[in-house]
Design an enzyme around this catalytic site. Structure first.
Site, PDB file in Angstrom:
ATOM      1  N   ASP A 306       0.829  -1.195   0.000  1.00  0.00           N
ATOM      2  CA  ASP A 306       0.000   0.000   0.000  1.00  0.00           C
ATOM      3  C   ASP A 306       0.872   1.257   0.000  1.00  0.00           C
ATOM      4  O   ASP A 306       1.945   1.282   0.615  1.00  0.00           O
ATOM      5  CB  ASP A 306      -0.900  -0.021   1.237  1.00  0.00           C
ATOM      6  CG  ASP A 306      -1.920   1.091   1.241  1.00  0.00           C
ATOM      7  OD1 ASP A 306      -2.674   1.195   0.260  1.00  0.00           O
ATOM      8  OD2 ASP A 306      -1.970   1.845   2.233  1.00  0.00           O
ATOM      9  N   GLU A 353       0.956  -0.395  -5.055  1.00  0.00           N
ATOM     10  CA  GLU A 353      -0.167   0.554  -5.126  1.00  0.00           C
ATOM     11  C   GLU A 353       0.441   1.911  -5.433  1.00  0.00           C
ATOM     12  O   GLU A 353       0.883   2.628  -4.551  1.00  0.00           O
ATOM     13  CB  GLU A 353      -0.935   0.552  -3.795  1.00  0.00           C
ATOM     14  CG  GLU A 353      -2.207   1.392  -3.838  1.00  0.00           C
ATOM     15  CD  GLU A 353      -1.978   2.831  -3.416  1.00  0.00           C
ATOM     16  OE1 GLU A 353      -1.872   3.698  -4.324  1.00  0.00           O
ATOM     17  OE2 GLU A 353      -1.904   3.090  -2.218  1.00  0.00           O
ATOM     18  N   ASP A 405     -11.122   2.173  -1.526  1.00  0.00           N
ATOM     19  CA  ASP A 405     -11.265   3.585  -1.182  1.00  0.00           C
ATOM     20  C   ASP A 405     -12.238   4.320  -2.104  1.00  0.00           C
ATOM     21  O   ASP A 405     -12.580   5.474  -1.836  1.00  0.00           O
ATOM     22  CB  ASP A 405      -9.908   4.296  -1.228  1.00  0.00           C
ATOM     23  CG  ASP A 405      -9.048   4.007  -0.012  1.00  0.00           C
ATOM     24  OD1 ASP A 405      -9.604   3.706   1.061  1.00  0.00           O
ATOM     25  OD2 ASP A 405      -7.813   4.061  -0.131  1.00  0.00           O
TER      26      ASP A 405
END
Length: 511
Positions: A306, A353, A405
């Site tokens: 992430d 990511e 998200d």
């Protein structure tokens, strides 16, 4: 194991997968669990031609229930332990399950789940302790090399935190907060029963997740895990390794993490997690990170990193700030971290990511490591020739309709500006009546190696099914799927699309 070069690219197979966090699985318990409901999902996913299951981080969570704000980078979330398997293995009775709080609301009830699971696990521990064979298995887990780096710290931290009413470690007695060896030894003796219980909980988590992963592999499905860049200030890791984090003499953060103003927020996102002292990590050979990735590869076949851009440069904000606007970019570890990982672990199948503010520096790091990045179709129509539009995709990438998200695709389409909607309709070449169907097809037709779709989009759900709204402190992470939505018709439709676009082949080798 030694080597040089990038950590290791994802093997070149066209695949399709789904995003569904285990807490979002349907079932009769207050939250989804890693038990029979997970296996039913895997069976349905296999029938739909899927070969990747993406989950969010699996660790225990702090306040707010966010899996990205974990209290450990190594431990597993007790909420995911299967109540049904506890009964099946004889550690609780079927009568214990009769009083289960209802999970029929369509939302995770994290508070009820925590209370219920605490009761279940205490009862299981009461029955487990006198069993000699079970105790031998727990000893083997406790003393295994895989637990050597983290379990003792986690179990003592968790026992101490429980004994102190959940207060943060920096508020404990000074000797414990600064980890005085004599104070730790006394605490370990005083809390021996609670420490052993915490070890037992982790033993159960890893046993149950191993069963799920084995069943995924039996169906040709690989698990894509998720490693958040940061951990919560109130975590076993920050307590056990304070030298690796930007803390003051009292154990409080000096600087915290976030991102500048972006697509999601005009004031940026102030995450509040302490940032790293990367120079300290470098001095120890990045051992904490190496062990962290080693541990996550016990849970997953591929690992998504992430906020990858934070390894090139990260946004840090003074701990006293109330928004992320006044932060600054600070240099990350760059390639040195990933070279250290490879020298110890060999090629590691990582996914970056790479969303947010992407500079040439970030792109260069991604290219040097040969890691697949992410393309998100929800970001594709704010401009002509966007890098997220399918004609700009590359093979070494994962394409998503949206991420955890984002809003669901139906919710996204309803909120498009007039220009964005016109661009989307031109690109899709349709009426816009089925935006989820349009974007799923775009994702599957992309040259990107792996196409990932949140199950909310497979079910064509609206904004009520959104998993997370960045910047909103409450009301996130609680969405749950309904068992009746996993229909044979939907599976057949998805499988046929996977066959048409060359994504239905099953993996033939483990990663």
């Amino acid at each position: 194991m030694t080597g040089t070069g990038p950590p290791g690219p994802v093997p070149p197979r066209r695949r399709a997968g789904l995003v569904l966090h285990p807490t979002s699985l349907p079932g009769k318990f207050p939250c989804g669990e890693a038990g029979p409901d997970a296996l039913r999902f895997l069976e349905w996913a296999s029938s739909a031609g899927q070969s990747v299951w993406q989950v969010l981080p699996l660790g225990p969570t702090a306040g707010g229930d966010s899996p990205y704000g974990g209290t450990s980078a190594f431990a597993g979330n007790p909420l995911l332990i299967s109540s049904a398997w506890l009964a099946e293995d004889g550690w609780i009775s079927p009568w214990d399950l009769a009083g289960t709080p209802s999970g029929a609301s369509g939302r995770c009830d994290f508070a009820a789940a925590a209370r219920w699971k605490e009761f279940m696990l205490r009862e299981a521990w009461r029955r487990f302790r006198p069993d000699a064979r079970a105790a031998t298995e727990l000893d083997a887990f406790r003393n295994a090399p895989e637990q050597a780096f983290w379990l003792a710290d986690w179990s003592l931290y968790s026992a101490l935190r429980r004994a102190r009413g959940g207060r943060g470690w920096w508020t404990w007695d000074a000797a414990l907060a600064r980890r005085d060896p004599a104070a730790l030894a006394r605490a370990r003796l005083d809390l021996a029963e609670d420490v052993a219980f915490e070890e037992f909980v982790q033993f159960l988590f890893f046993s149950h997740w191993a069963r799920v992963r084995a069943q995924a592999h039996a169906r040709g499905i690989e698990i894509l895990g998720d490693v958040p860049v940061y951990v919560a200030h109130d975590s076993a890791d920050v307590w056990a390794h304070p030298e690796l984090f930007a803390l003051d003499a009292f154990g409080l953060p000096e600087r915290v993490a976030g991102v500048p103003p972006d697509y999601f927020s005009e004031t940026g996102q102030l995450w509040g997690y302490p940032v790293y002292r990367w120079e300290a990590s470098a001095r120890e050979g990045y051992r904490w990170w190496i062990e962290r990735l080693r541990a996550n590869l016990r849970l997953a076949d591929l690992v998504r990193i992430d906020h990858f851009r934070g390894f090139a440069a990260f946004w840090e904000v003074g701990a006293q700030e109330t928004t992320a606007i006044g932060g600054r970019w600070a240099p990350g570890p760059g390639r040195a971290l990933f070279d250290a990982v490879r020298r110890v672990l060999g090629p590691v199948p990582l996914v970056a990511e790479d969303l947010g503010v992407i500079t040439e520096e970030v792109s260069a790091l991604l290219s040097a490591l040969a890691l697949p990045g992410m393309k998100v179709l929800h970001f594709a129509f704010s401009e002509d020739d966007s890098p997220h539009q399918p004609h700009r995709h590359v093979e070494n990438a994962l394409v998503y309709t949206g991420t955890h998200d984002n809003d669901t695709t139906r919710g996204w389409a309803a909120a498009l500006s007039a220009d964005e909607r016109a661009r989307y309709l031109e690109y899709a070449g349709g009426s816009g009546a089925d935006p989820a169907g349009d974007l799923i097809r775009m994702a599957y037709e992309s040259v990107a190696r792996i196409a990932i779709v949140p199950v909310q989009d497979v079910f064509d759900l609206g904004t009520d099914a959104r998993m997370n709204t960045p910047g909103r402190p409450e009301g996130n992470w609680a969405w749950r799927a309904r068992a009746e939505d996993f229909t044979p018709e939907r599976a057949a439709k998805l499988r046929r699309l996977a066959e048409l676009t060359g994504r239905s082949r099953k993996p033939t080798t483990r990663l």
